[in-house]
Design an enzyme around this catalytic site. Structure first.
Site, PDB file in Angstrom:
ATOM      1  N   HIS A   1       0.836  -1.203   0.000  1.00 23.09           N
ATOM      2  CA  HIS A   1       0.000   0.000   0.000  1.00 23.09           C
ATOM      3  C   HIS A   1       0.873   1.256   0.000  1.00 23.09           C
ATOM      4  CE1 HIS A   1      -3.696   2.321   1.065  1.00 23.09           C
ATOM      5  NE2 HIS A   1      -2.810   3.109   1.662  1.00 23.09           N
ATOM      6  N   GLU A   2       1.806   1.325   0.943  1.00 25.17           N
ATOM      7  CA  GLU A   2       2.644   2.515   1.041  1.00 25.17           C
ATOM      8  C   GLU A   2       3.585   2.635  -0.153  1.00 25.17           C
ATOM      9  OE1 GLU A   2       1.722   4.621   3.082  1.00 25.17           O
ATOM     10  OE2 GLU A   2       0.504   3.337   4.382  1.00 25.17           O
TER      11      GLU A   2
END
Length: 494
Positions: free
Chosen positions: A264-265
């Site tokens: 995600h990051e």
């Protein structure tokens, strides 16, 4: 030329922004606990300097003069975006910015200490102060922009979106999900009845999980010459495009939680790393709002990371780094696991929007004053019971204390998460239509087609277009939530 004066100003502002971003990332990851007070003072002073420079009265004259100069198309776009930012910044006095920065940092530091202790009453005075400041900010911004107070806050994160437009979309989505979650759970139970879930071993050393995450980051396109991975209380992407700092948090009992956080990051980070470098010091060179930013992170986490084709390539890496051999069906039973849970960042993509909608509804009530901070636990619990059949009344650490957003004063941010999920599904649909064999490439660990499409359509554009314009240019149509619901039905439905 006045344009040149603004260009030089933007370079000085970028230097201050760089310093604040790196100090902030360090404060959340490596700073000793005892450094909090002085770090807050330092960052408050820098934020005040930045705000004073960015809102200097002479800038208005420079803007007016520059708009009469012979500028090329890019310079005109840069000037338009700078004026929009200038208008939004000049409504906040420097004194208020300094006061708010100090309060936000001290509140977030207190939250980190009190959340693990489940100490809502200890944290409440700090939240009271933050909400009072947020209301003050909302009124200042509303007066300057002519927007409703909550819309004026949301404008800082997602320019152009309005609560009146979002609310009916979210209401429709909420109705769909309250019916679809039981369906997805039933489908899952039928599948598990045929083939029971293989449990995770529960023995995953953090250093091995980290190495696995680093390998996947590199494969999907993260540039380690301009970024790094650390640990924090709450996963985030910070730093600056030339030095992106992303974090995750690890559980030794479950490697998928940290891995999905890393993916995600990484999506956020790749957006930052690929923004137009010649315009990095101008607002034009920044990311186009948080909904678009979330669409980039959710694209990597959901459209790639939970794609069955992805795991054809990824499973040998799991065996290499963690020493476990899994079949694709066995791992997908975990990756596609649907479960009613309390924690937003751990939620699956079916239930996740309900967590966001809950926060969207409550924070509007807080900003308007219709809900008092002291009454948040009860209001949160009522909605959690209604939407997901769960209770947080005795565990505020898993309810209104779980996110960093409210302690840090980030009201108006939450809608971006679910708007981003819709936009990510729409981008994937457009990419897949153009490149029908993209899954075959992903199964072989080849992400060049995906990266090239995203760089051309999204990343390289910076803030040249509004969010709706950027999405329509990239996908050929306006925001269409049907892509998101179709995605969920295909992956989780009957």
């Amino acid at each position: 030329m006045s344009f040149e004066k603004i260009d030089q100003l933007c370079r000085k502002l970028e230097a201050l922004e760089h310093s604040l971003a790196i100090l902030g990332a360090d404060e959340a990851t490596h700073m000793a606990v005892g450094g909090g007070e002085k770090r807050a003072e330092a960052m408050s002073a820098l934020a005040g300097m930045h705000h004073a420079r960015a809102t200097a009265p002479e800038i208005g004259d420079w803007l007016a003069a520059a708009e009469q100069e012979a500028l090329n198309e890019e310079q005109q776009a840069a000037l338009r975006e700078f004026r929009r930012q200038y208008t939004n910044m000049t409504c906040l006095p420097t004194e208020f910015v300094e006061r708010q920065t100090t309060a936000r940092l001290r509140s977030e530091q207190l939250w980190r200490d009190l959340r693990p202790k489940n100490d809502w009453l200890g944290f409440l005075p700090a939240l009271d102060g933050i909400v009072a400041l947020v209301r003050e900010e909302a009124e200042l911004r509303a007066a300057a922009t002519g927007l409703d107070p909550y819309d004026a806050l949301m404008e800082q994160y997602d320019p152009g979106h309005r609560a009146a437009d979002i609310a009916p979309v979210f209401s429709e989505l909420k109705t769909f999900l309250k019916g679809f979650v039981p369906e997805a759970l039933a489908v899952q139970e039928e599948r598990l009845a045929r083939k029971p879930l293989r449990p995770l071993s529960g023995v995953y050393p953090i250093d091995r999980q980290r190495e696995l995450g680093l390998a996947m980051m590199a494969a999907v396109g993260f540039d380690f010459t301009h970024g790094s991975l650390s640990v924090s209380h709450h996963p985030f992407c910070g730093g600056v495009p030339t030095d992106v700092r992303i974090t995750t948090r690890y559980k030794t009992t479950d490697f998928l939680s940290a891995l999905m956080g890393v993916l995600h990051e990484t999506g956020h980070a790749m957006y930052e790393q690929n923004l137009p470098k010649p315009w990095s010091h101008w607002p034009l060179g920044k990311a186009r709002g948080m909904a678009m930013h979330e669409s980039q992170s959710l694209f990597v986490e959901k459209q790639l990371g939970r794609n069955p084709a992805f795991w054809e390539w990824a499973l040998p890496l799991v065996e290499q780094y963690l020493g476990e051999r899994w079949s694709k069906d066995e791992i997908l039973a975990h990756v596609h696991r649907v479960e009613r849970g309390l924690i937003r960042v751990d939620a699956d993509e079916v239930t996740y929007p309900l967590h966001v909608i809950l926060r969207f509804e409550l924070e509007q009530e807080l900003v308007s004053g219709r809900l008092k901070p002291a009454d948040v636990p009860e209001a949160w619990d009522a909605k959690m019971r209604d939407y997901l059949g769960l209770s947080t009344i005795d565990t505020p650490q898993d309810g209104p204390m779980q996110d960093v957003h409210w302690p840090s004063g980030a009201f108006g941010y939450f809608p971006s998460y679910t708007l981003g999920a819709m936009m990510a599904a729409q981008q994937w649909a457009a990419l897949e239509k153009l490149h029908p064999s993209v899954d075959d490439e992903i199964a072989k660990g080849k992400f060049d087609t995906v990266t090239a499409w995203r760089r051309e359509k999204i990343w390289s554009q910076g803030s040249r277009w509004s969010t709706p314009e950027l999405l329509e240019r990239a996908t050929g149509e306006k925001l269409n939530a049907a892509h998101f619901t179709a995605h969920l039905k295909k992956r989780y439905g009957k």
